[in-house]
Design an enzyme around this catalytic site. Structure first.
Site, short mmCIF file in Angstrom:
data_model
loop_
_atom_site.label_atom_id
_atom_site.label_comp_id
_atom_site.label_asym_id
_atom_site.label_seq_id
_atom_site.Cartn_x
_atom_site.Cartn_y
_atom_site.Cartn_z
N ASP A 156 -5.93 1.99 -3.52
CA ASP A 156 -7.20 1.73 -2.86
C ASP A 156 -7.69 2.97 -2.11
O ASP A 156 -8.76 2.96 -1.52
CB ASP A 156 -7.14 0.51 -1.93
CG ASP A 156 -6.15 0.68 -0.77
OD1 ASP A 156 -5.39 1.67 -0.75
OD2 ASP A 156 -6.13 -0.21 0.11
N ASP A 170 -2.37 6.21 -3.46
CA ASP A 170 -1.25 5.56 -2.79
C ASP A 170 -0.74 4.43 -3.67
O ASP A 170 -1.17 4.29 -4.83
CB ASP A 170 -1.65 5.07 -1.39
CG ASP A 170 -2.67 3.95 -1.42
OD1 ASP A 170 -3.37 3.80 -2.44
OD2 ASP A 170 -2.76 3.20 -0.43
N SER A 191 0.81 -1.21 0.00
CA SER A 191 0.00 0.00 0.00
C SER A 191 0.86 1.27 0.00
O SER A 191 1.61 1.51 -0.93
CB SER A 191 -0.95 -0.04 1.20
OG SER A 191 -1.93 0.95 1.13
#
Length: 447
Positions: free
Chosen positions: A245, A241, A102
């Site tokens: 998401d 990012d 992430s």
């Protein structure tokens, strides 16, 4: 039963070390394969990754384990996390595997698992998978990676899904948009999507080299986007990012609009269209008190959950809510997808701007209470309310703030950190109480 390998958002770590060493990754692949065979007669899986240099090796080891358990693997190459959640729903995939850490820097990586419904595996399933891993770990087999070739048609299918969510009546032709793709999974998808919608697209962070994901760009580093949007006279800036998401936004004036602002704009739009079920929004403990108060003035209630989009989704499903999200930019439009999707959110925000004017106007009336988050490195994670010195500092702060502030203490699910969040009407109170509580944590369990 506590989990050894899975945290709050899948498995995270440094590639080559546990739990991202080859033996553990192979065991994950084998165990997921066994689990899928228990639920489906002929299971099929999808694997994708972000742009980290460690991604292809991790994908190959996981795929090797899955195939040895009799589960065919389709490889999507570089694709966003919500892209995988979308594609497993739309196709015959019984599970999706995303290799990403992430918003973390490139030297970290991780593994996220999705069901055929496009939702992250629940805690109970992760516990089942960990139980199935044990014999493979004890066997000590040296795993061989699978050869993978990318199915590019999956990218086109996901883009088609996103295009269908431009709102009726929104004309995006000529809308100038600056996209910061964080040198991550959206680096091609984002520009291609908005160009295909007729936007005038300018970009930041679209040259990944395996090591520059999230490096000085993306949703954690908005400085370049804040400068670029007004300088280019753009209507909107979007920062994703590493796995896209989440998305944060910059208005035409250069103002940052975080997930709280997007929840407000979305709630207003959906309510006006009669689509905000129950006139309710689901947020987390980190959302600003200012959001809760402006929503209340407009007849919209706000429920809070623990931090994490999976907990937001659980509450949405339980309460029948259609809108939820996090201050960090994970926004769930449940009528469209059960996953937080930065590109989907960006399409909707661009539609609102095209239809109803500036993003500044869409979030008018949102007054953020002063808020800070202090991260404290810790050597252990006992319940914070059972550490006497911390509990005492917390009681003193809560007594002083009353209804005019909030305090949230929690541990990071992926790092050895305690997080102290304090918000209040006055910045002096925020500073004083956050430092007092953080100091108590450092003295007692700090590393």
């Amino acid at each position: 039963m506590s989990k050894q390998f899975f945290g709050t958002d899948g498995i995270r770590g440094v590639p080559g070390t546990s739990p991202l060493d080859d033996a553990t990754l192979y065991a994950v692949g084998r165990a997921v394969g066994l689990y899928l065979h228990q639920k489906h007669s002929t299971p099929h899986s999808l694997i994708a990754m972000d742009t980290r240099e460690s991604g292809p090796h991790i994908a190959a080891i996981l795929a090797g384990g899955l195939r040895e358990s009799g589960v065919p693997v389709t490889f999507a190459g570089v694709l966003t996390t919500p892209g995988v959640a979308c594609l497993v729903r739309q196709n015959d995939f019984d599970a999706g595997v995303v290799i990403s850490a992430s918003h973390n820097p490139f030297h970290d990586n991780g593994v996220k698992l999705f069901s055929h419904q496009g939702m992250k595996f629940p805690d109970a399933v992760e516990e089942e998978i960990e139980a199935e891993m044990d014999p493979f770990l004890r066997a000590g087999k040296t795993p061989a990676g699978a050869r993978l070739s990318t199915d590019d048609s999956l990218h086109s299918q996901y883009l088609d899904f996103l295009r269908t969510h431009v709102l009726a009546g929104a004309n995006l032709k000529g809308l100038r948009v600056v996209l910061d793709c964080a040198n991550g999974a959206a680096y091609r998808l984002g520009p291609e999507l908005f160009a295909s919608l007729g936007c005038d697209v300018l970009t930041i962070g679209t040259a990944p080299d395996g090591k520059n994901i999230n490096a000085g760009c993306g949703s954690l580093h908005l400085e370049k986007l804040q400068q670029r949007v007004p300088a280019e006279k753009a209507a909107l800036g979007v920062a994703f990012d590493g796995d896209a998401d989440r998305a944060l936004f910059v208005s035409a004036s250069g103002k940052i609009v975080n997930g709280d602002g997007i929840l407000l704009a979305a709630a207003r739009f959906l309510k006006s269209a009669g689509q905000l079920r129950g006139n309710r929004v689901v947020a987390t403990s980190m959302s600003n008190l200012g959001l809760q108060r402006v929503l209340a003035r407009e007849g919209i209630s706000m429920a809070r959950t623990d931090v994490g989009d999976r907990y937001v989704l659980e509450e949405m499903l339980k309460s029948g809510s259609t809108l939820g999200g996090e201050q960090s930019g994970h926004i769930i439009f449940l009528d469209d997808s059960p996953a937080g999707d930065g590109l989907l959110t960006a399409v909707k925000v661009a539609s609102w701007v095209a239809m109803r004017g500036s993003l500044d106007a869409l979030v008018s009336g949102l007054k953020d209470y002063p808020q800070t988050i202090v991260n404290v490195k810790v050597k252990s994670k006992p319940p914070l309310d059972r550490v006497p010195e911390v509990a005492s500092a917390l009681r003193e702060a809560e007594s002083a703030l009353g209804d005019n502030g909030r305090i949230v203490l929690r541990y990071s699910g992926t790092e050895p950190l305690a997080r102290v969040m304090v918000e209040a009407e006055h910045a002096t109170d925020v500073e004083r109480f956050s430092q007092a509580i953080a100091s108590a944590i450092r003295r007692t369990i700090g590393s």
